[in-house]
Structure formats: C-alpha cells, structure tokens
Design a protein around this motif. Structure first.
Motif, PDB file in Angstrom:
ATOM      1  N   LEU A  66       0.826  -1.206   0.000  1.00 38.82           N
ATOM      2  CA  LEU A  66       0.000   0.000   0.000  1.00 38.82           C
ATOM      3  C   LEU A  66       0.859   1.253   0.000  1.00 38.82           C
ATOM      4  N   TYR A  67       2.043   1.148   0.528  1.00 36.73           N
ATOM      5  CA  TYR A  67       2.946   2.298   0.517  1.00 36.73           C
ATOM      6  C   TYR A  67       3.587   2.520  -0.838  1.00 36.73           C
TER       7      TYR A  67
ATOM      8  N   PHE B 219       3.226   8.627  -0.751  1.00 38.96           N
ATOM      9  CA  PHE B 219       4.031   8.033   0.329  1.00 38.96           C
ATOM     10  C   PHE B 219       3.941   8.898   1.579  1.00 38.96           C
ATOM     11  N   LEU B 220       4.099  10.200   1.384  1.00 44.36           N
ATOM     12  CA  LEU B 220       4.065  11.097   2.538  1.00 44.36           C
ATOM     13  C   LEU B 220       2.662  11.167   3.136  1.00 44.36           C
TER      14      LEU B 220
ATOM     15  N   ALA C 173      10.062  11.997  -9.437  1.00 38.40           N
ATOM     16  CA  ALA C 173       9.317  10.914  -8.792  1.00 38.40           C
ATOM     17  C   ALA C 173       8.241  11.448  -7.863  1.00 38.40           C
TER      18      ALA C 173
ATOM     19  N   ARG D 155      -3.233   3.891  -3.075  1.00 39.65           N
ATOM     20  CA  ARG D 155      -2.509   2.942  -3.922  1.00 39.65           C
ATOM     21  C   ARG D 155      -3.172   2.835  -5.285  1.00 39.65           C
TER      22      ARG D 155
ATOM     23  N   PHE E 208      13.721  13.594  -7.149  1.00 34.88           N
ATOM     24  CA  PHE E 208      12.494  13.574  -6.355  1.00 34.88           C
ATOM     25  C   PHE E 208      11.386  14.357  -7.046  1.00 34.88           C
TER      26      PHE E 208
ATOM     27  N   ARG F   3       5.111   9.600  -6.837  1.00 28.24           N
ATOM     28  CA  ARG F   3       5.137   8.546  -5.824  1.00 28.24           C
ATOM     29  C   ARG F   3       5.452   9.108  -4.442  1.00 28.24           C
TER      30      ARG F   3
END
Lengths: 219, 1088
Positions: A100-101, B589-590, B582, B643, B579, B585
């Motif tokens: 999920l990350y 994530f954060l 990217a 996700r 970064f 993503r």
C-alpha cells in the motif's frame, strides 16, 4: 540491581548486533559469490533466521519477564502455536502495508515478502518473545508510560527504530545514482537493519542516561 | 459575523504571494533580447579581393545558385519516418513509408541527400518556425505563448526575401499567419489547432500545391503539412493512421518532384520529432531528431552521400537557404552554412574556394551580430567573446593571405587544397563555438529580482503562520494587522506612482506592486510587534509564568513537529531533480505516512484505549474503544485509495521504463469494441453512482426535502447532466468513419452536449449563489389547518373512507406523540437539513465542478475522479474521528495535520488525473471540448486547459472549508437517521443535543475567525511548497536539469498556487454566502 540489569541488556543487545554483522560476513566463507547486495534474498533469509534464533535463545536464557505461574505443557504448546500464527499474520500485514505504501504489487513478490519477514523479525518476534501472544500487553507497552521494565523500554526503542529505518530506507530509491543498493527492497531492508542495530545500541545507553527519571510501576 | 474583513485579509495575503511570484518570475524567466537591426544587400560582406562583378544580377552577398525554392515542412517528421531501410523485414507503421526519398537518394546521389535535422528545444511548433526563419534560439518563456502567436520582430528569412523582391507563397498551418503578417505574396491558411483533425490542412494544401507550382508566379513556396503531427497527437506514431498519412506524404513528394523545374531547390524538413506517445515540446532524443531532405534536378553535391546521414543543426538551414537564393543572411542568425551544398560541379579547388566564400560571409555576419548584441546586453561573457574575436580575426587574416596567393598561381593544388581545408576548419570552429556560447548563456537571470521575490514569498509564509496563530475577532486585530498594513502599502504605491509621474519614467506595474507588498508586510510586522499583547505581559516581570509558558511553548512546538516534519520532507524533495521526477510517488508516500503517524500518535497518547483500564481480558482487543475499528477501516480505505490512484499516472521521459497508464487515452483510441463498450458502461455507471451517493448523502441529512429551485436542480438537473456527459462520451468515442452519413449530426452533437453540460452546470451554480438554502421548514405553529384533506361531495364509496380514516388516525397519532414528547403541544418550527446547510451547499458546488472537470478529461479518468471524491470523504472522516478521539479543546480550529494531508491529497491527485509538471504532458485536447473549430480568443482555451490541468487543485481548494465543517456535521449519531433538527424559537430552548453546524452560527465571531485561520493555514502550507520550488529554481539555476525539471515545476507550482488560492477564496466566500442566507432565513422566521 538496576545497573546489573542494564549491563545484561547491553550484553544481549551487543550480541544481537554482533550476530547481524556475522550474517553479513560469515556466509561468504562457505558460499562463493555471497554478498549482501548480490545475493540479497539469501542474506534476508539468513539474517531473519539468525536473529530469530538468537532472540529465542536469549529469551530462554535470560527470562526477562518473570512469569511466576507454572504452566502445563499443553498450554506451552498452544502458546507456541499462537506465536507462530501471530508471526505469520504480522508478515502478511507488513506485506500488505508495504504494498500500500507503493511497492510493486505483482512483480518481485518474493522480495517484498522476505522484507516483510525481516521487519516482522525485528519487531513482532521481539514482542512475542518478550510479551507472549498477548495483544493486551503489546498495546500497553506501545503507549506513553507503558513500559514496565528496562526490557520493555528497550523493546519500544528497537521496534520504533527498525520501522523508522525502513521508512527512511525508501528515500534513496527515486534518486538517479544507479547504485546497486537502490534496487527494491535492498535500501529498505538495509535501512531497517541499521535502524534495528542503532536501536539495540541506543536502548541501553538511553536507559542508562535516563535511569533517574525511569520509574517502572509494577502492574 | 465579519465577512468582508476575512475575505479582504485572505485576498491581501494572496496578493502578497502573487507579487512575490511575479517578481521572481520576472527575474528567472527572461526572454533573449531581440535586436531590431536587419541585414541589407549593400552590407560590405563580400571580400574585397573577390571579384564583385562575378555576382550575377539579383544576388546579394554571394552568387545566387537557385532562383526558386520549395520548402515542404512536414510537422513532426521524425528522422525514423524519413529513413528507409530496405533490409527491414517487418517495418512498423511509421517505418519505410517515404520510399520515394530513398529512391531519389540511391538513383541520383549527387542530387539528393537526407540529413538528421537537430531541432533545438523547446520543440514546440511556433518556436521551431521562429528558429527556422530567424536562425536564432528562442528562449524558455516563449513556450508559454504557444496559444498566442505574435509576429516575429527580428530579422528573418522571409523578411529578407520580401525585401529583395521575391514572391513568397505559403500554404498550410495558420501559425505562420500570426508570425508573418502581410509578408506573403499569396497564402492559403488552414486552422491548425484542432489536433483531432488529421486531414483539413493537408487536403487544403494538396488542392492548391500543384496549380501554384505550375503557375510559376513565385520564388519561394512554403507548404506546412500538419497531418503527421496531429496523427501523432491523436493516435501516436505506432498506428495504422500514421502509415496512411506517411504514404500520402510520399505520394505528394513524388508528384511534387515531377512538377519542379531545373532551377528549383526542394527542401523537405520536419520541424521537430515526436516521442513514442506522439507528444513533443521537450528535449528528448526522439523529439529533437527530425529529418531534412535536400534535392534539386541539377547536381548539388560534389561527392556521394556518406554512409550514415550527417546531423545538422536546425538553424543551419537559414544561412544556407539565404545564400543559395542570393539574399542576405538574417541579422541575428547564429547558424552555420551547410557548405557541401555550395560545392557545385567544378573541381575540388574551386569547390573549396566557393565553400570558403560562404563561410567567410557567414562568419562575418555572426561576428557583426555578436558585436552589436554585446553592445546591447552584457550577458555574453566578455572573455569568451574575446576568444571568439581572436578566432575570427585569425581566420579572416589567413583567408586574405590565401586569396592573395590564389591570385598569383604559386601554390600547387595538393598544398592549396590542404590549406583551404584547414582554413574551412577554422571558420567552422569559430561558427560552432559562437553558437555554443550563445546557447549557453541565453538563460540570463536577474539575481536581485529573484532574491526579492523569494524574500517576499518567505515573508508572506511567515505572515500567514503568525496571523493564523494570533487571529482574533477583535477590531484591534483587524485594525493593526489588516488596515494599517494595507494603508502602508497604498501609501508606498501612491508615492512610487508620483515619483514615476515626476521623472516621466515608464511605470513598471510589477515593481510598484512588489514594493507595495513589501511595505504592507513591513507594516504588518511593525504593528504586530506593537500590538502583540503576550509580549507585553511577558516583559511584565513574572519569571515563573514565563518559564511555564516556555515549557508549554516547547510542548506546542513538539506537537507541531509531527505534521511540519512531513511538510519539511515534502519541501526538501523539491530540491532534488530525481524527487521532482518521482513526485507522483512521493506525495502518496508522505500522505500515507502522515495518516499512519497520526494513528500511531493517538495510540501512543493512549487515546485509542478505554481510559479505565482493562476489565475483560478474554479477548485481546477488548480494551480498545469501539470507534477504533471504524477508524482503522477508514485508514485502510485511504491507503487503498492512495494505492489505486497510482494506476492513472502519466509518464515523464526521464523514466524510460515507465509506461503511461492505459486509462489516459480516450476511448476513441481503443480498437477492441467490447472493451470500449465495457469501459464506457463502467464510466457512466460511476457517474450515476456519484450522483446517487451525493443525493443519498443530502437525503440523509435532510437537505433534499424542500422544493427550492436548487433542490429541484439537485433532484432533476444532476441526472440530466450525467445524461449529457454520457451522450457526449458516446458520440466522442465512436469511431470516426463508422457513422457514414450521420457524420454531420455527430459533429453537431459533439459540440452540443458539452455546451448543454456547461449550461446546466452554470445554471446550477447560479441557483446555488442565489439561494443556497437547502432547508425545508415545517411550521407547526399554526396547526389549525383542516385535519382531513377536503373532498367533494358525500362519501359515496368505501374507497373514500379508506382515504379519509387513515389520515385522521395518523393525525391523531402525530399530535399525541408530539404532546408526549414535549410535555405539551407547543408550537415549533422543524427545519430539515439546517444542521448541514453549509456543507450541503459546498457538496453541491463540488459535484457540479466535478462534472465539469470530468467532462474536460478523457472518459476513463472519471475513475480517478471517483477515487478523488472517495479519498476526500475518507480523509474528512478520519479527521473527524481523530479529533473526536483526541478530545481537542478548540473545536473551531483545524489542526495542521488535516490541512497538510488535504494539500498532499491535492498534489497526489494532480498526478493521478494524468498530469505531470512538464509541457508535453498538458492535455491540450481539453481546449476542444465543446468547440469544433479554432477559437477566436485565447482566453477560453486557456481557461479550459487550465481547469483540466489543475482539476484536483480546484476541487480540494474549494472543498477546504469542509475541514472545518465536517466535525460539526458528523456530530449526529448515525442511529438517528433523518431526525430533523428542531430549531427552537426564542422561548423554547430545550432541545440542544443536535446543533451540528448551527453551533457555528451560535458564535459568529469564532466562526469567521475559524474560517480566516483555516484559509491562512492553507495558504501557509501552499506557500511553503511554493517557497521550496522557488528556492530550488533559484539555487539550482545552473543545474543541468533546470529547464527540464525545475523551471517547469516552478511554473506549474506557481500556477497551481494561483488557481488554488483563488478557489480557496471562492470556497470561503460560498460559505459566507450561505451564512448570509441563513441569517435572512432566521430573521424572516422571526418576523412571521
């Protein structure tokens, strides 16, 4: 008493660190071409197995949580089975969270799962050794002022450090340095390992420094 | 409630940020200075030793070799399209289609040659046309003016041709019309902007091309074909349509060559290439690698073609064509002549002498340009200019010596040849180095303005933070923190204006506004220093109190550290190109980390467990509160949403192994009919599901009961909007050719349905503005109405009794019930949906906006929009639950983590709606939703494309007030569904339990301050991200990736900031509008 306990904790933790270092070095003598980066999956397996055996042995030898009541053999077996189930569940849970990350869903499932196993070894297995399959106790330990002995404080610190290490390990992945350790999941597993080792070393020192403030109330 | 001061404060803060952005941009993105001079025929460029009389009539600078030239520009003709490889067994759709070029090269090697044509970035058509005609390098900022093509002011090839009496005929892309107004002898322009139209331009050109060529009334003919480029945009290069298009081009060239005379030069060029997805604009290898083909019926080259086609820079075409046609080279040209075209059919020495002549002219022209440029601007480094000057004078000196020796036949041919060769080498070296110097330094910065802009933005961030901390409703706050600073700013602006008026200088609006902004900031900080009451109290002599407050402050700082740490990571990520690449993503994530940390922190503080300790130890989980499961489910849902949203990402060229999401392409490009139908049904079902969800939410809170126009619109207008969108998608995704006769009807429908949606949505928004109340009031005060509905005549049948008796019974039951409940039948007013009136208005506005934005995106991205709404909903619920569990003392202030997670979600969905902060990834198609032909103005397409690009910014910014409102809305326990909130009259104050959003109305001062604080926090977080971008662009301005990564990122981020802040203001003013309506409603109620 306290000083002696801290010394015991320090010895045990240093032994853990030493084992992890050995897992990186020793297999190269028996197996040509073994490196952490090159044969990362093998190292993940070896490291998980060694750390878990050592932890179980230490737990049996040191007996940090003194359980006064003697329990029957069947009870022990059921406890053991419960521990196994919990460990497996935590592996699955970690795998799901990692995916999920942002980890790839289908490709490199083995890598992700072994990484989850490593994380479980560093976190869940410790809890299982120390606290048994008793979620109640886990919840208590992982909240503010919940630790009741230096062993539990150490558990707090190592667990948090391992997870933080794994989290920071994800940071170099997007960088365009083209290094072999930027491949999934090497940086994360190395991060978790370094975090765990740092936690092992920090825990006795931190407890030693704060021994005046730390007053563990009994249950 | 103070409405205007709040809005004014926010608008003022926005203005401060805008001034900073403007100032920084003016220092960072500079255009090259364009010289107004132009070359003329009388310039003394022919070397004196050369016989001037040898110049034939009609020639300037060098003897004319061709009297006519045809320049065929095939837009986006990549080198691979033109290259023919007979050995290839199974060519792809775009390979081996231009077989005629190959035929010419092999059968007449001295007449034809194929080159790699290296375009300079940015590879947008307008910039390339500029480069192809002026011979200079357009700078970065020109990309932004892609919509508005304005006339070229610099000296250029067409101007030279016209100046020297040549007739230039143009046909094709109408971009040229804007660039060269009134330059053409005759012209046939066709609309270029509709990228879905593959044939209009090409067919139009073909209709006029051959008759024009045959008529002979021209000296230069330019034909600009767009079909290949449009085909790339619509289908990508790897498509059967591309094969058709290239075959058509091949046939066109074949018959064009048949029509050409002996004195005509044919040039076929691509202005740029295209990526694998058919886009262009960047500087990747596939985009800059175009093709150039040269042919004439008289021999051009001294030798046969080399093995591997040579690469020439695009600007080299300008001096070459100019000298071949015998006109002066444009003044600002920095290209280098393609010397082999001047060799003619003489022997080696005369060919070399000829080449030397053109090199000499070319070098002199470049030297003159560099000289006059260095007089105007100082951006070319002096030592490099000196070095170039030395190179040039050395070569010229040797050239003069050599020519003198040639006059006296003392040199034997082999030695002469080698000396000629080395001299040519020296000229080439000079020209190439000159071009390199120019390329390197035409990104010139104003460091002072950049630092100033940066400081303004940083100070505005600080201001936001401080104001959000100390905002109170008192008049003194507004006076000292808003009114006085504004006055300061105004005074400075007026003073500057007066100064300008006296000195008669041109008024630079940007500078004035940034000085005014700086002054008002200074004013704010000055008055804050004086006003801050805490400071005064601290100074006032109580050290223990100070200590306590210090510790508390430390604790408050630690509390802040957790969300601010995440923000810090996000800002730090802007400083690394990897970064930024990217970021699609990084943001999810954060976001996931932030939410997990929030849960972890709640657990650590023991908020999740029942405080009185474990009672039952049978199950391990028993000591958790029951809500924890709900919370964990929400977090899991959020993580799944995050996700899943990564399946909609667009790719950047920096990540070669990335494949763009399948969902980005429109349904029309799907070849599998079944999959197309399935996807279509799925998308329509999702739309319907969204409408159902919104309606059921409104019904749940009782906002769907009244018969106001707005509620009627929600009931009936929403399904109608969905129907229109579904019809539009159906029409737009059907295959182009399959409909046959219905084609015209389809053309009408493609325009009509989007307009219907625009119309309906604007009607809805207008209704929302006019009467945003979705409250149904049931007044039971005059309960003396007839019990039974009136009926006519005597009850004649059983049916009538059946009708009447239940009603009487029901009525009795009701009155008894209410009597029992209230302990007396007192009159009340029941208002359905009053408790969620603010949120309901926002939700309706958001749904309408969502429909509009979905219409602008390709069909399957509606999935991403659904995820967006779901994730926002889940985030709001997590926020509500977490607040409930944490037991915050201040219900009116929104915590930082909520604001930061909201903004992280906004930037996450910027990527998940198929965008990237690079120019080729902009969805230009959005400009044609509802417009079939070209636009008359530039504003409308810019708005449409902007709305498409910043869709998630818009939605999240407008919905920002929900962060404040949602905890109040969710106050109602879910078990008591549809229970109306009883709004007591002034004498009945007993029912207090479900106040919901009316709690906000109870303390209007706090409400307005809460809105102000929320807005300031939002602006602070946005501004911090912007500040990081700005600093990255400033510090890394000499970085290799600055034009590819940091500058586009900065542009997108600042545009996103502007859009977000405006939408935030709109969202807050919508809440204020609802508040107005609620006030009038209450006053009417009291009057009655």
């Amino acid at each position: 008493m306290k000083e002696a306990e801290i010394r015991r904790l320090l010895a045990a933790n240093l032994l853990c660190v030493f084992t992890i270092v050995l897992t990186a070095v020793v297999p190269a003598f028996f197996w040509d071409g073994f490196t952490i980066l090159g044969t990362h999956l093998a190292w993940l397996c070896i490291c998980s197995v060694c750390v878990s055996t050592l932890n179980i042995i230490l737990h049996l030898v040191l007996k940090p949580n003194l359980t006064p009541k003697r329990s029957s053999f069947a009870h022990k077996i059921s406890r053991f089975l419960k521990c196994c189930i919990y460990f497996f569940m935590s592996c699955i849970l970690f795998h799901a969270i990692i995916v999920l990350y942002g980890a790839p869903l289908i490709e490199s499932v083995t890598e992700t799962f072994l990484f989850a196993v490593l994380l479980s070894t560093f976190t869940t297995l410790q809890c299982l050794c120390m606290l048994g399959p008793n979620i109640q106790a886990w919840i208590r330990v992982f909240s503010k002022n919940g630790a009741m002995s230096i062993w539990e404080s150490s558990l707090q610190i190592t667990t948090i450090c391992s997870i933080l290490g794994a989290w920071f390990g994800a940071f170099p992945i997007p960088l365009d340095w083209d290094r072999p350790w930027q491949v999934w999941p090497i940086s994360c597993s190395l991060g978790a390992t370094f975090g765990y080792m740092a936690g092992l070393i920090i825990a006795p020192l931190w407890i030693h420094w704060n021994r005046k403030q730390l007053t563990y109330k009994s249950r | 409630m103070q409405r205007w001061p709040v809005l004014l404060f926010l608008a003022w803060v926005c203005f401060l940020f805008f001034a900073g952005i403007g100032l920084f941009m003016s220092g960072f993105l500079l255009t090259r200075i364009e010289l107004a001079s132009s070359s003329s025929c009388s310039d003394p460029f022919v070397p004196p030793s050369w016989e001037r009389q040898s110049l034939p009539p009609g020639s300037c600078w060098a003897p004319q070799r061709f009297s006519k030239a045809v320049l065929v520009i095939i837009d986006a003709l990549r080198f691979e399209f033109a290259h023919f490889n007979p050995a290839k067994a199974s060519p792809r759709p775009y390979e081996n289609k231009l077989s005629f070029l190959h035929h010419l090269v092999t059968s007449q090697p001295r007449h034809a040659r194929l080159y790699r044509f290296r375009a300079d970035p940015p590879t947008a058509t307008m910039q390339r046309i500029k480069g192809l005609t002026t011979g200079s390098l357009p700078t970065f900022i020109d990309v932004g003016s892609n919509f508005a093509t304005y006339a070229i002011q610099e000296d250029n090839l067409l101007a030279q041709l016209v100046q020297n009496g040549r007739r230039v005929i143009f046909m094709g892309d109408d971009t040229w019309e804007g660039l060269f107004p009134k330059k053409f002898f005759r012209s046939y322009f066709f609309p270029s902007f509709n990228v879905k139209d593959l044939h209009t331009v090409d067919d139009g050109i073909l209709q006029h091309l051959y008759p024009t060529v045959d008529s002979g009334e021209w000296d230069m003919l330019i034909a600009h074909f767009l079909g290949v480029d449009h085909c790339g945009h619509k289908h990508g290069p790897d498509h059967a349509e591309m094969a058709k298009k290239l075959t058509q081009m091949n046939e066109m060239l074949r018959s064009l060559v048949e029509h050409l005379g002996n004195d005509t030069l044919l040039l076929v060029a691509g202005d740029h290439g295209m990526t694998e997805t058919g886009d262009h604009g960047g500087d990747s290898e596939k985009e800059v690698n175009a093709a150039l083909f040269v042919y004439s019926k008289t021999p051009l080259f001294g030798t046969g073609p080399p093995e591997e086609p040579e690469a020439v820079a695009q600007v080299n075409l300008v001096p070459t064509v100019a000298l071949l046609l015998g006109v002066p080279i444009p003044y600002s040209n920095i290209g280098e002549v393609m010397a082999e075209l001047f060799s003619g059919d003489g022997d080696a020495v005369s060919a070399a002498l000829q080449q030397l002549l053109v090199y000499h002219i070319n070098a002199k022209q470049v030297d003159r340009f560099l000289h006059s440029y260095s007089l105007v601007a100082q951006d070319l480094p002096a030592e490099q200019l000196q070095h170039l000057q030395d190179l040039f004078s050395g070569a010229v000196e040797e050239h003069a010596q050599l020519l003198a020796q040639v006059q006296r036949p003392t040199l034997v041919p082999p030695e002469l040849e080698s000396r000629l060769g080395s001299l040519i080498g020296r000229f080439q070296l000079y020209l190439r180095e000159a071009r390199a110097v120019c390329t390197q330094s035409w990104a010139r910065f104003h460091p002072l303005r950049m630092v100033g802009g940066c400081t303004l933005i940083a100070a505005s961030c600080l201001l936001c933070y401080m104001a959000s901390e100390l905002a109170t409703a008192s008049d003194s706050f507004y006076r000292s923190c808003l009114l006085y600073p504004l006055l300061w700013g105004l005074v400075v602006a007026v003073l500057l204006g007066l100064a300008h008026a006296f000195t008669q200088n041109g008024l630079d609006l940007l500078l004035v506004s940034s000085w005014a902004a700086a002054a008002s900031q200074l004013g704010f900080f000055w008055h804050w220093w004086g006003w801050h009451p805490k400071r005064a109290r601290l100074v006032g002599s109580q050290p223990p109190l100070a200590n306590v407050s210090l510790r508390q402050r430390l604790q408050a700082w630690l509390q802040l550290a957790f969300p601010m740490g995440i923000l810090l990571f996000r800002c730090g990520a802007m400083f690394s190109d990897s970064f930024v690449v990217a970021e699609a993503r990084v943001a999810p994530f954060l976001l996931a980390s932030l939410v997990m940390l929030l849960i972890g922190k709640l657990h650590w503080d023991g908020r999740l467990t029942v405080p009185e300790g474990p009672k039952q130890q049978l199950l391990g989980f028993s000591s958790y509160r029951r809500e924890i499961w709900y919370l964990l489910c929400l977090v899991a849902m959020l993580l799944v949403c995050v996700r899943l949203s990564s399946f909609f990402h667009q790719c950047r060229e920096e990540i070669p192994q990335c494949r763009p999401s399948l969902f980005l392409s429109p349904l029309a490009s799907l070849r599998n009919t079944r999959a197309k139908n399935l996807f279509y049904l799925l998308c329509v079902a999702l739309l319907a599901g969204l409408v159902c969800a919104v309606r059921s939410w409104l019904r749940h809170y009782g906002n769907l009961n009244s018969s106001d126009p707005l509620v009627l619109f929600v009931r009936w207008g929403f399904p109608l909007v969905v129907l229109c969108i579904a019809c539009y998608w159906a029409v737009a995704s059907s295959a182009d050719d399959s409909l046959g006769k219905l084609q015209e009807l389809v053309q009408v429908a493609v325009v009509a349905f989007p307009w219907a949606v625009y119309g309906l949505a604007s009607v809805g928004l207008l209704l929302l503005l006019c009467n945003p109340m979705t409250v149904f009031a049931k007044d039971t005060r005059e309960s003396a109405g007839s019990i039974v509905t009136p009926y006519l005549g005597v009850p004649s049948s059983e049916v009538d009794f059946l009708h009447v008796i239940p009603q009487i019974y029901k009525r009795m039951q009701e009155s008894q019930k209410s009597c029992l409940e209230r302990g007396g039948c007192r009159a009340t007013v029941a208002a359905y949906g009053l408790g969620s009136v603010y949120s309901a208005a926002l939700v309706i506005a958001l749904t309408l906006l969502g429909f509009l934005l979905m219409l602008l995106h390709s069909e399957r991205l509606s999935l991403a929009f659904l995820l967006l709404f779901l994730e926002a909903f889940v985030l709001l619920h997590i926020h509500t639950r977490a607040r409930g569990l944490a037991g915050d003392a201040e219900p009116f202030s929104v915590p930082w983590y909520a604001v930061i997670s909201w903004l992280l979600a906004a930037s996450q969905f910027f990527y998940s709606t198929g965008h990237q902060p690079i120019f080729p990834a902009i969805h230009w198609n959005a400009a044609f939703v509802g417009f079939h032909l070209d636009h008359s103005t530039n504003l409308l397409p810019a708005v449409l494309v902007g709305a498409n690009t910043f869709a998630s910014h818009i939605l999240f910014a407008v919905s920002c007030p929900l962060l404040l409102l949602w905890p109040f809305v969710c106050e109602m326990p879910s078990s008591q569904r549809k229970k109306p909130k009883k709004e007591p009259r002034e004498e009945l104050q007993e029912v207090e339990e479900h106040m919901m959003e009316m709690r906000l109305r109870e303390s209007p001062e706090k409400f307005s301050i809460a809105l102000l604080q929320l807005g300031l926090k939002y602006l602070f977080v946005l501004g911090t991200q912007l500040l990081a971008c700005v600093c990255a662009a400033m510090i890394l301005r000499r970085h290799l990736m600055v034009w590819k990564v940091f500058a586009p990122k900065f542009l997108f981020e600042s545009l996103g900031f502007v859009v977000s802040s405006i939408c935030l203001l709109l969202g807050i003013s919508l809440v204020m509008r609802v508040d107005c309506a609620v006030s009038t409603w209450f006053s009417q109620l009291q009057l009655r």
